[in-house]
Design a protein around this motif. Structure first.
Motif, PDB file in Angstrom:
ATOM      1  N   PHE A   1      15.617  -4.573  19.064  1.00  8.29           N
ATOM      2  CA  PHE A   1      16.054  -3.588  18.065  1.00  8.29           C
ATOM      3  C   PHE A   1      15.332  -3.808  16.733  1.00  8.29           C
ATOM      4  N   ILE A   2      15.279  -5.055  16.286  1.00 10.64           N
ATOM      5  CA  ILE A   2      14.640  -5.369  15.005  1.00 10.64           C
ATOM      6  C   ILE A   2      13.144  -5.059  15.064  1.00 10.64           C
ATOM      7  N   THR A   3      12.499  -5.351  16.211  1.00 14.68           N
ATOM      8  CA  THR A   3      11.069  -5.084  16.368  1.00 14.68           C
ATOM      9  C   THR A   3      10.761  -3.600  16.237  1.00 14.68           C
ATOM     10  N   VAL A   4      11.562  -2.765  16.899  1.00 17.20           N
ATOM     11  CA  VAL A   4      11.355  -1.317  16.837  1.00 17.20           C
ATOM     12  C   VAL A   4      11.564  -0.811  15.412  1.00 17.20           C
ATOM     13  N   VAL A   5      12.615  -1.266  14.769  1.00 17.76           N
ATOM     14  CA  VAL A   5      12.928  -0.813  13.413  1.00 17.76           C
ATOM     15  C   VAL A   5      11.824  -1.212  12.435  1.00 17.76           C
ATOM     16  N   GLN A   6      11.353  -2.470  12.528  1.00 19.02           N
ATOM     17  CA  GLN A   6      10.312  -2.908  11.586  1.00 19.02           C
ATOM     18  C   GLN A   6       8.992  -2.218  11.863  1.00 19.02           C
ATOM     19  N   PHE A   7       8.710  -1.921  13.145  1.00 17.56           N
ATOM     20  CA  PHE A   7       7.438  -1.277  13.452  1.00 17.56           C
ATOM     21  C   PHE A   7       7.371   0.133  12.888  1.00 17.56           C
ATOM     22  N   PHE A   8       8.470   0.859  12.935  1.00 22.04           N
ATOM     23  CA  PHE A   8       8.479   2.246  12.473  1.00 22.04           C
ATOM     24  C   PHE A   8       9.002   2.387  11.047  1.00 22.04           C
ATOM     25  N   ARG A   9       9.011   1.302  10.301  1.00 15.03           N
ATOM     26  CA  ARG A   9       9.444   1.400   8.913  1.00 15.03           C
ATOM     27  C   ARG A   9       8.418   2.208   8.121  1.00 15.03           C
ATOM     28  N   SER A  10       8.899   2.907   7.119  1.00 17.65           N
ATOM     29  CA  SER A  10       8.021   3.763   6.320  1.00 17.65           C
ATOM     30  C   SER A  10       8.403   3.625   4.855  1.00 17.65           C
ATOM     31  N   PRO A  11       7.729   2.720   4.139  1.00 14.73           N
ATOM     32  CA  PRO A  11       8.065   2.513   2.727  1.00 14.73           C
ATOM     33  C   PRO A  11       7.818   3.782   1.908  1.00 14.73           C
ATOM     34  N   LYS A  12       8.716   4.049   0.991  1.00 14.75           N
ATOM     35  CA  LYS A  12       8.534   5.190   0.103  1.00 14.75           C
ATOM     36  C   LYS A  12       7.508   4.815  -0.963  1.00 14.75           C
ATOM     37  N   LYS A  13       6.505   5.676  -1.156  1.00 13.18           N
ATOM     38  CA  LYS A  13       5.460   5.383  -2.129  1.00 13.18           C
ATOM     39  C   LYS A  13       5.225   6.583  -3.028  1.00 13.18           C
ATOM     40  N   VAL A  14       5.168   6.315  -4.311  1.00  5.06           N
ATOM     41  CA  VAL A  14       4.845   7.350  -5.296  1.00  5.06           C
ATOM     42  C   VAL A  14       3.416   7.086  -5.759  1.00  5.06           C
ATOM     43  N   VAL A  15       2.545   8.068  -5.537  1.00  9.08           N
ATOM     44  CA  VAL A  15       1.133   7.910  -5.859  1.00  9.08           C
ATOM     45  C   VAL A  15       0.719   8.935  -6.896  1.00  9.08           C
ATOM     46  N   ASN A  16       0.063   8.489  -7.948  1.00  3.20           N
ATOM     47  CA  ASN A  16      -0.527   9.395  -8.927  1.00  3.20           C
ATOM     48  C   ASN A  16      -1.998   9.571  -8.570  1.00  3.20           C
ATOM     49  N   PRO A  17      -2.378  10.707  -7.999  1.00  4.77           N
ATOM     50  CA  PRO A  17      -3.760  10.903  -7.560  1.00  4.77           C
ATOM     51  C   PRO A  17      -4.765  10.636  -8.673  1.00  4.77           C
ATOM     52  N   GLN A  18      -5.873   9.966  -8.301  1.00  2.20           N
ATOM     53  CA  GLN A  18      -6.910   9.621  -9.268  1.00  2.20           C
ATOM     54  C   GLN A  18      -8.261  10.117  -8.763  1.00  2.20           C
ATOM     55  N   ASP A  19      -8.932  10.928  -9.545  1.00  2.71           N
ATOM     56  CA  ASP A  19     -10.268  11.394  -9.189  1.00  2.71           C
ATOM     57  C   ASP A  19     -11.247  10.219  -9.190  1.00  2.71           C
ATOM     58  N   GLY A  20     -12.141  10.205  -8.220  1.00  2.00           N
ATOM     59  CA  GLY A  20     -13.165   9.175  -8.174  1.00  2.00           C
ATOM     60  C   GLY A  20     -12.718   7.870  -7.567  1.00  2.00           C
ATOM     61  N   VAL A  21     -11.448   7.786  -7.169  1.00  2.00           N
ATOM     62  CA  VAL A  21     -10.898   6.567  -6.578  1.00  2.00           C
ATOM     63  C   VAL A  21     -10.600   6.820  -5.101  1.00  2.00           C
ATOM     64  N   ILE A  22     -10.941   5.854  -4.255  1.00  6.83           N
ATOM     65  CA  ILE A  22     -10.671   5.950  -2.819  1.00  6.83           C
ATOM     66  C   ILE A  22      -9.588   4.935  -2.485  1.00  6.83           C
ATOM     67  N   LEU A  23      -8.409   5.434  -2.143  1.00  8.84           N
ATOM     68  CA  LEU A  23      -7.303   4.548  -1.809  1.00  8.84           C
ATOM     69  C   LEU A  23      -7.344   4.159  -0.335  1.00  8.84           C
ATOM     70  N   CYS A  24      -6.764   3.010  -0.047  1.00  6.61           N
ATOM     71  CA  CYS A  24      -6.704   2.523   1.326  1.00  6.61           C
ATOM     72  C   CYS A  24      -5.832   3.458   2.175  1.00  6.61           C
ATOM     73  N   PRO A  25      -6.292   3.861   3.368  1.00  5.05           N
ATOM     74  CA  PRO A  25      -5.513   4.789   4.202  1.00  5.05           C
ATOM     75  C   PRO A  25      -4.454   4.119   5.062  1.00  5.05           C
ATOM     76  N   ALA A  26      -4.435   2.780   5.116  1.00  2.56           N
ATOM     77  CA  ALA A  26      -3.496   2.105   6.015  1.00  2.56           C
ATOM     78  C   ALA A  26      -3.269   0.665   5.587  1.00  2.56           C
ATOM     79  N   ASP A  27      -2.128   0.108   6.010  1.00  6.03           N
ATOM     80  CA  ASP A  27      -1.864  -1.312   5.819  1.00  6.03           C
ATOM     81  C   ASP A  27      -2.656  -2.097   6.865  1.00  6.03           C
TER      82      ASP A  27
END
Length: 217
Positions: free
Chosen positions: A46-72
């Motif tokens: 149960f814990i493995t499934v829950v941690q695997f599908f966790r989805s942290p809430k993220k607030v991003v302020n888009p920045q021109d000219g910056v390339i953010l990481c697409p994944a952990d």
């Protein structure tokens, strides 16, 4: 922290399986040590499934000219290479390996217009295999920002990853940091950047989706 929608079915199956094996153990009056073993394994599943599908809430302020990481994950490739599907020229490839313990949400590295999208069925080589970028099941997405700069990124299935999910299509307007897809279990995301891009990470670095700056134009 929330539970990702892609995990609803998996969680339901896991809960049903846990219920069945615990009910069977009680019905047949299994020895106490066996019941405790089942309880521990049930909690672990149960814990493995829950941690695997966790989805942290993220607030991003888009920045021109910056390339953010697409994944952990961890940076496993930084090299100049020939990109032969869309650009047909040399690009800087940055690859991020996602282990089963990483968050598996995929996020847009830049804001802009989706100018190309394609899904490729394929093999399931281990994600760090040199040919996984071209031979494995994968998607290819190209986004052009308002300055006309294009970034190509690929979701690549691994030996365990048998389901790639995407939420974009050609002509969509996407926002930096928003979700563009999800890959179940260990996998990889490749970025192909213009030559001359300032790379801000090194091989072996642990990176976070929509937080770590991969590079700058």
């Amino acid at each position: 922290m929330k539970f990702h929608k892609e995990g609803y079915t998996t969680l339901a199956i896991a809960v049903l399986f846990i219920f069945i094996i615990n009910a069977v153990a009680d019905y047949y009056d299994a020895p106490q040590y066996a019941k405790w073993l089942i309880y521990v394994l049930s909690a672990f599943l149960f814990i493995t499934v829950v941690q695997f599908f966790r989805s942290p809430k993220k607030v991003v302020n888009p920045q021109d000219g910056v390339i953010l990481c697409p994944a952990d994950g961890k940076v496993v490739v930084i090299e100049e290479t020939e990109e032969n599907e869309y650009f047909h020229d040399k690009r800087i490839q940055v690859s991020i390996f996602m282990s089963p313990v990483n968050v598996h949400v995929n996020r847009n590295p830049i804001s802009g217009l989706v100018t190309f999208f394609k899904y490729h069925p394929g093999k399931f080589l281990v994600a760090w295999h040199p040919k996984s970028s071209t031979d494995n099941e994968r998607t290819t997405v190209v986004v052009k920002d308002k300055a006309g700069r294009e970034v190509l990124f690929r979701q690549i299935a691994g030996a365990l990853a048998r389901r790639i999910v995407w939420y974009v299509k050609e002509k969509d307007e996407v926002v930096q940091g928003n979700e563009f897809g999800f890959i179940k279990f260990g996998s990889r995301v490749d970025l192909f950047l213009p030559l001359g891009t300032e790379i801000n990470v090194n091989i072996g670095d642990k990176v976070t989706g929509a937080r770590t700056i991969i590079g700058k134009f």
